[in-house]
Design a protein around this motif. Structure first.
Motif, PDB file in Angstrom:
ATOM      1  N   TRP A 115      -7.359   4.115  -1.548  1.00 20.26           N
ATOM      2  CA  TRP A 115      -6.441   3.632  -2.282  1.00 20.26           C
ATOM      3  C   TRP A 115      -5.438   4.807  -3.054  1.00 20.26           C
ATOM      4  O   TRP A 115      -4.270   4.986  -2.989  1.00 20.26           O
ATOM      5  CB  TRP A 115      -6.821   2.811  -3.639  1.00 20.26           C
ATOM      6  N   LEU A 116      -6.132   5.919  -3.150  1.00 19.92           N
ATOM      7  CA  LEU A 116      -5.398   7.364  -3.613  1.00 19.92           C
ATOM      8  C   LEU A 116      -4.762   7.880  -2.749  1.00 19.92           C
ATOM      9  O   LEU A 116      -3.393   8.245  -2.793  1.00 19.92           O
ATOM     10  CB  LEU A 116      -6.497   8.205  -4.149  1.00 19.92           C
ATOM     11  N   ALA A 117      -5.200   7.685  -1.364  1.00 22.78           N
ATOM     12  CA  ALA A 117      -4.328   8.135  -0.265  1.00 22.78           C
ATOM     13  C   ALA A 117      -2.979   7.262  -0.219  1.00 22.78           C
ATOM     14  O   ALA A 117      -1.955   7.811   0.308  1.00 22.78           O
ATOM     15  CB  ALA A 117      -4.848   7.994   1.074  1.00 22.78           C
ATOM     16  N   THR A 118      -3.106   6.138  -0.260  1.00 20.33           N
ATOM     17  CA  THR A 118      -1.889   4.967  -0.364  1.00 20.33           C
ATOM     18  C   THR A 118      -1.064   5.388  -1.294  1.00 20.33           C
ATOM     19  O   THR A 118       0.336   5.562  -1.082  1.00 20.33           O
ATOM     20  CB  THR A 118      -2.473   3.384  -0.565  1.00 20.33           C
ATOM     21  N   ALA A 119      -1.451   5.595  -2.705  1.00 22.00           N
ATOM     22  CA  ALA A 119      -0.614   6.108  -3.606  1.00 22.00           C
ATOM     23  C   ALA A 119      -0.034   7.425  -3.175  1.00 22.00           C
ATOM     24  O   ALA A 119       1.295   7.428  -3.540  1.00 22.00           O
ATOM     25  CB  ALA A 119      -1.440   6.209  -5.059  1.00 22.00           C
ATOM     26  N   VAL A 120      -0.593   8.377  -2.531  1.00 20.67           N
ATOM     27  CA  VAL A 120       0.219   9.592  -2.253  1.00 20.67           C
ATOM     28  C   VAL A 120       1.232   9.222  -1.244  1.00 20.67           C
ATOM     29  O   VAL A 120       2.394   9.692  -1.143  1.00 20.67           O
ATOM     30  CB  VAL A 120      -0.838  10.565  -1.650  1.00 20.67           C
ATOM     31  N   GLY A 121       1.036   8.527  -0.479  1.00 25.39           N
ATOM     32  CA  GLY A 121       1.928   8.062   0.691  1.00 25.39           C
ATOM     33  C   GLY A 121       3.263   7.554   0.116  1.00 25.39           C
ATOM     34  O   GLY A 121       4.394   7.471   0.563  1.00 25.39           O
ATOM     35  N   LEU A 122       2.871   6.491  -0.974  1.00 22.06           N
ATOM     36  CA  LEU A 122       3.948   5.565  -1.681  1.00 22.06           C
ATOM     37  C   LEU A 122       4.930   6.912  -2.459  1.00 22.06           C
ATOM     38  O   LEU A 122       5.885   6.745  -2.401  1.00 22.06           O
ATOM     39  CB  LEU A 122       3.496   4.697  -2.589  1.00 22.06           C
ATOM     40  N   PHE A 123       4.196   7.837  -2.997  1.00 19.14           N
ATOM     41  CA  PHE A 123       4.860   8.784  -3.780  1.00 19.14           C
ATOM     42  C   PHE A 123       5.741   9.610  -2.707  1.00 19.14           C
ATOM     43  O   PHE A 123       7.061   9.989  -2.877  1.00 19.14           O
ATOM     44  CB  PHE A 123       3.819   9.860  -4.522  1.00 19.14           C
ATOM     45  N   GLY A 124       5.547   9.785  -1.491  1.00 24.21           N
ATOM     46  CA  GLY A 124       6.210  10.341  -0.489  1.00 24.21           C
ATOM     47  C   GLY A 124       7.184   9.831  -0.265  1.00 24.21           C
ATOM     48  O   GLY A 124       8.495  10.206   0.089  1.00 24.21           O
ATOM     49  N   VAL A 125       7.317   8.474  -0.187  1.00 25.70           N
ATOM     50  CA  VAL A 125       8.559   7.459   0.174  1.00 25.70           C
ATOM     51  C   VAL A 125       9.458   7.741  -1.155  1.00 25.70           C
ATOM     52  O   VAL A 125      10.673   7.742  -0.839  1.00 25.70           O
ATOM     53  CB  VAL A 125       8.026   6.132   0.269  1.00 25.70           C
ATOM     54  N   LEU A 126       8.846   7.548  -2.361  1.00 27.23           N
ATOM     55  CA  LEU A 126       9.761   7.830  -3.280  1.00 27.23           C
ATOM     56  C   LEU A 126      10.708   9.267  -3.519  1.00 27.23           C
ATOM     57  O   LEU A 126      11.751   9.302  -3.786  1.00 27.23           O
ATOM     58  CB  LEU A 126       8.914   7.665  -4.599  1.00 27.23           C
ATOM     59  N   VAL A 127       9.785  10.098  -2.922  1.00 28.66           N
ATOM     60  CA  VAL A 127      10.531  11.565  -2.792  1.00 28.66           C
ATOM     61  C   VAL A 127      11.499  11.361  -1.970  1.00 28.66           C
ATOM     62  O   VAL A 127      12.747  11.966  -2.093  1.00 28.66           O
ATOM     63  CB  VAL A 127       9.481  12.611  -2.706  1.00 28.66           C
ATOM     64  N   ILE A 128      11.489  10.707  -0.771  1.00 21.67           N
ATOM     65  CA  ILE A 128      12.538  10.740   0.330  1.00 21.67           C
ATOM     66  C   ILE A 128      13.762   9.962  -0.177  1.00 21.67           C
ATOM     67  O   ILE A 128      14.920  10.141  -0.094  1.00 21.67           O
ATOM     68  CB  ILE A 128      11.723  10.019   1.465  1.00 21.67           C
TER      69      ILE A 128
END
Length: 317
Positions: free
Chosen positions: A143-156
């Motif tokens: 779940w933490l890995a998923t949150a990191v990936g979603l953060f990456g989407v927000l950065v883009i």
């Protein structure tokens, strides 16, 4: 008088080829697939300036279906149209179509590196959907890995700033449709041959798009037709090579190497369109790729634990 029984003729059932543990061959194939898939995406972006997304997708799936025709003819050695779950196969094909159509639509408005990086968020959707449809247990680390990936989407995407483009939602929806396709593929794992799945995907795509394309039709030039054929051949070849790769290695081994597609599309995007990924796209992509790599690692650990548990519970252990 004894009853004479007639011999029963059994239908031949095509079975999936046996798995061979040859990870280096699987990795080589997955790297090759990214070249074909990246070429398909670049060509689709180039063609999106002159043809509607629906028409581009229609050409792609029409070529896909024509390539699969030999496997639809009864009596041929590669016949694979028979399915135990045709309705489910067509539904999966519709999800695959959604992934293709939304991504091509996004390419019309977004730099290809940005669209591709955002599209790689699909493993995060797979994690969430696997809980609902596969009853998988997802630990806090995934779940933490998923949150990191979603953060990456927000950065883009940078919502709320002038850099945000509403078309950025298209590759996200595309990623969700692709994740749905993967989940449905897992649900049919071991029950249907890969060729059967590809046949029904092509049929579903052509049927749906043929009903839609008259409303947006633009007569293509000869050059556009040739580029459309290239998209269909490249995408079909890429998907088939992916299928071959999974015969030699697990998904958790191959997943990290699929991200090399980002490199190919970034290089081609620069050479053909003069697009240079900005710093935010690179940083966001790094978060998404890192999240995907860790998710693949956890999947490999989980699979190892399940195999160990199965071995310990075996009566011969």
């Amino acid at each position: 008088m004894p009853v004479k029984t007639l011999p029963v003729k059994r239908r031949a059932v095509r079975r999936a080829p046996a798995r061979a543990d040859r990870p280096f061959k699987g990795i080589a194939l997955i790297l090759l697939s990214t070249v074909f898939l990246g070429t398909s995406d670049i060509t689709a972006k180039f063609l999106s300036t002159s043809l509607p997304s629906i028409e581009i997708a229609w050409i792609r799936f029409l070529v896909f279906a024509l390539i699969m025709v030999p496997a639809m003819v009864p009596g041929t050695p590669i016949y694979a149209l028979r399915s135990t779950r045709p309705g489910f196969q067509l539904l999966r094909g519709a999800a695959l179509l959604g992934s293709s159509l939304f991504f091509i639509t996004g390419l019309r408005y977004l730099p290809i590196a940005e669209a591709s990086a955002t599209g790689f968020v699909s493993p995060l959707f797979v994690t969430a959907l696997s809980i609902i449809f596969l009853s998988e247990k997802v630990g806090i680390r995934r779940w933490l890995a998923t949150a990191v990936g979603l953060f990456g989407v927000l950065v883009i995407l940078r919502p709320g700033t002038g850099a945000f483009h509403a078309a950025a939602f298209f590759p996200i929806v595309s990623a969700f449709c692709w994740a749905t396709t993967l989940i449905m593929t897992r649900m049919m794992s071991g029950r249907e041959h890969a060729t059967t799945t590809m046949i029904y995907s092509s049929i579903a795509g052509v049927a749906i798009l043929t009903a839609m394309v008259p409303f947006v039709w633009v007569t293509p030039s000869l050059n556009a037709i040739l580029l459309g054929l290239l998209i269909g051949v490249a995408s079909t070849a890429g998907q088939w090579i992916v299928v071959l790769a999974f015969r030699y290695a697990d998904a958790s081994v191959l997943a990290p190497f699929s991200y090399t597609q980002l490199l190919w599309v970034s290089i081609l995007g620069f050479l053909i369109f003069g697009e240079v990924p900005d710093l935010w796209t690179v940083v966001g992509a790094a978060f998404i790729v890192g999240s995907g790599l860790y998710t693949a690692h956890r999947e490999r650990v989980r699979r190892s634990q399940l195999l160990t548990a199965a071995g310990e519970s075996s009566p011969n252990a």
